[in-house]
Structure formats: structure tokens, C-alpha cells
Design an enzyme around this catalytic site. Sequence first.
Site, mmCIF file in Angstrom:
data_model
loop_
_atom_site.group_PDB
_atom_site.id
_atom_site.type_symbol
_atom_site.label_atom_id
_atom_site.label_comp_id
_atom_site.label_asym_id
_atom_site.label_seq_id
_atom_site.Cartn_x
_atom_site.Cartn_y
_atom_site.Cartn_z
ATOM 1 N N GLU A 65 35.686 96.809 -2.560
ATOM 2 C CA GLU A 65 34.811 97.767 -3.252
ATOM 3 C C GLU A 65 35.609 98.746 -4.097
ATOM 4 O O GLU A 65 35.271 99.922 -4.212
ATOM 5 C CB GLU A 65 33.884 98.494 -2.273
ATOM 6 C CG GLU A 65 32.829 97.595 -1.660
ATOM 7 C CD GLU A 65 31.647 98.353 -1.084
ATOM 8 O OE1 GLU A 65 31.366 99.479 -1.527
ATOM 9 O OE2 GLU A 65 30.980 97.804 -0.192
ATOM 10 N N HIS A 92 34.014 103.632 5.217
ATOM 11 C CA HIS A 92 34.750 102.827 6.196
ATOM 12 C C HIS A 92 36.092 103.503 6.460
ATOM 13 O O HIS A 92 36.615 104.219 5.599
ATOM 14 C CB HIS A 92 35.023 101.411 5.675
ATOM 15 C CG HIS A 92 33.831 100.514 5.638
ATOM 16 N ND1 HIS A 92 33.778 99.316 6.304
ATOM 17 C CD2 HIS A 92 32.634 100.636 5.018
ATOM 18 C CE1 HIS A 92 32.621 98.740 6.087
ATOM 19 N NE2 HIS A 92 31.900 99.526 5.294
#
Length: 468
Positions: free
Chosen positions: A54, A330
Amino acid sequence: MASDTARPPSSLRILSLNCWGLKYIAKLRNERLVEIGNQIAAATPAPDIVGLQECWTQQDYLAIREKTKHFLPYGKFYHSGIFGGGLAILSRWPIEESNMTRYPLNGRPAAFYRGDWFVGKGVAQARIRMGPRNGDIAEVFCTHLHAPYEAEPHDSYICHRTAQAWEITKLMRGAAERGHVVIGLGDFNMIPLSLAHRIIETHSPVRDVWRILHPDSSVGAAVDKVEQLRNVPMPNAEFNLTSNGATCDSALNTWRWNKAHTQRLNKGENVQIEPTVEDPHAKRLDYIFFSSGTRRNAATGEHTAEWTLKEANVGMTARHPTLYCSLSDHFSVEATVERAAEDPASNSESGPSALPERYLPIETYDEILATIKKYEARERIQRKLRLGHFGYQLLLSVGCLVGVWWSPHNYVAFILMLLSSLGLSLGVLEGLMGGLFVGSELRALREFEWEVSNTRERALVHEGKATS
């Protein structure tokens, strides 16, 4: 900075992070990704290989490269799909070869609000030479599997994620058969011991580094049924980080906080959460899979592991120094492997070795085949409906054009022409998705089905040999 491959390393530090760098969507993207580069650069020990997911824009990738290029001089930003795959690999040593392998099954264009199909998810591959020998070549596979939008087994994309796990497994097995170090890392969007996890660890020699060190760690969030069946106490946030390896949905991650805490944070308050707080939703979605190259004793013919796992940890938990937010939704997963000591009395050489045949239980292959059949039936119905919709819109468009002839007023004619144009455009899109995309997806399903069926037959033969 030049890399000295004449002196191969004695240890290898690996880091994987989902950066949450969605352009226009992810909050504080630029500030967070610049700080990600800062914290990677300040990490102790410094990573030798970094896999990012990402990281969608060249701007963010270059910002991280700028902060880390003094010790990670080599890197590759991978291009895929319409909006890019969001994958990047950084390395201390030269990248000899790279490739971006797109997954054959990867979401649906109709689910534009998901975005998985449009980003062209796949596997970013890099062949990295750390030294002169075969055992000094690392093949890195960085990926981001299709997201689960419902809980298994009711996830409508479980067939896609299973097929993707199957694909990356084939790539990693091929690298292991060449005798190279294999590093598979990324956001796999799966929980430990799930079907995709078992496929990877069975059909390739790689192992989940966290479960090597923590075999009793959680297999899901504490609120999940699969974890409640284990009848373990409610973990706190610190335990989830240090023992369960939870990288996602942690109570310590500011992007998972409740509205009250978020409002205080947005006002500039450095809100602190005690690590002893209960953490029912944290789970592990990010992984490092590892397989050592082999060393062959020329005298005895025995193969031994070239590298061994030393440690693994969850990292990148520090927050932004001025914004006080977590750097991503995350945390990172990190690992260190060390080169095994070589017996000076032996004449050893690195090289490929035959991998043992390992298979899942027969009923697991039957489960995969049943999932394929179920999804195939769904897509065949979808194709009929979309092609039917195209036919309906075509007839409606023709009907509107005929109606223009008999229109008593210009504004009525305009409305009929507008309806005709919009309806035909929608119908053409439906026809393209039903006739072209779904057809392509069904052919990919057939290939996946054949591979699973073929492996199932080999497993039956192997099982018969094992019991004979």
C-alpha cells in the site's frame, strides 16, 4: 553506496509493512510515509531487506527511499493494474532481476468500491545477490492478497484469496528448488492456520517465522470463534504484540481508536493507551515466510540449512512525533536470520536440492474444489444476468429512439434520447463485464481447478504409498 557482495553477510534483517498509503483516502498520508522512512532509517538493527505494501505513489516511495538510501541503496517500485499494485522492495544489495506477476483471480471490476481488481494485485519479485555463492541469493516475494470483506467461510472472495495463495506458493517453491533463500512477506489478509496459510506452508518449504518461535500464538482475534474455541484468557495489547504477533486492529493503533479518543488526538492531545488494556480485536494479517538455501557436504552428500531463524518481532509501533498518530493502520513484522556456522573440516557447497513431497489432507483439496465450483456457479449466473441486462438495455434504447419519432414536444424527445444514451452505455458496460471479464475469470477458475485436482490425484497416490 556500493554494496560489497564479495563478503556475504552473516545475518539478514527483514522488515515488512503495510503503509496504508491510499491516495486521497488515507489520512495524513504524506506526513506518515515520510516518518515511516525516518523510523526505518533509525531502526536497530537496521533492516537489510524491506517489503512495503500500500505504497501507492512514486512520491511516497521516493520519500522513503530518500530517508533510507544510505543503507538501502537498491529499490524497486512495482507497476501493476490501473492504479498500481502498491508494492515496493528495498535492499542493501543489488537487485539482479525483478518481475511483477499479477494474480489470475483478483476481484471483480463491478466492485469498484473495493478496488482490488483495479490495482492489479500480484507478487512483486526481486532476486537479490548478497554474495558469490548460490546460497547468497535471496528471492524476495512481496504481496498483498485480496482483502476479506466478510468472515470465512462466508467471504465471497475466499476463492480469489485461496487461488492467490496457491500462485505465490508455486513461485516460492520454484525459488527454493533453485537452492536460494526464499523470503515471502506482506499483508496476506489471512489468519494463521487458515486455508491459505496451510496451502503456503504445505506446498512450499517456507515457514511462518512467527509460528516457529511462538507455536502457541493466537490464530485470530480474541472475539473470533476460532480463537474462543482455544479457551485462552483475553489478551492485553502488550501480549498481542509480543506473543501473538498481532499487526492489525491493535488497541495501541490510533487508527483503530474509538471516537472519543480520536477527537482528543485530532485536537493535538498526545493520548496514551496503557499496554495492559484488553485487546479483543487485534489479529495477525502480516507475515514473513522464510526458507533457507541449502549447503551440500561434498563428502557425505548431506544437505543442511544455510540460514537459521534467530528472532521475530512486531515493530513500527512508535507514533508520529508531532501528530501523535500511528504511522499506519498496521504494525510491521520483522525477523532476523543468521548464517549457520560452516564446518571448516568439510568441503561444502551451496546448491539446489530435491524438496520432499508434502500434501494437505484429501478433504482439504475437496474443500477447495467445492469452493471453486460454488464460485463458478455464481459467476455463470452473473454472466447470464449481465448479458441479459445488456439485451434489455439495447431494446430499451431502440424503443426510446423510436419514441422520438412520435414525440409531441422537443423536451420529451430530449428525455428519450438521454435515457437511450445512458441505458445503452450501462448495457454495454454490463455486456463487457459479462461477456469478457466473467469469461476470463471462468477460464482462470478452470486452470485453478485443474491444478488442485491434479495435486489431489498426486496426494492420493502419495497417501497410498505411505500406507502400503
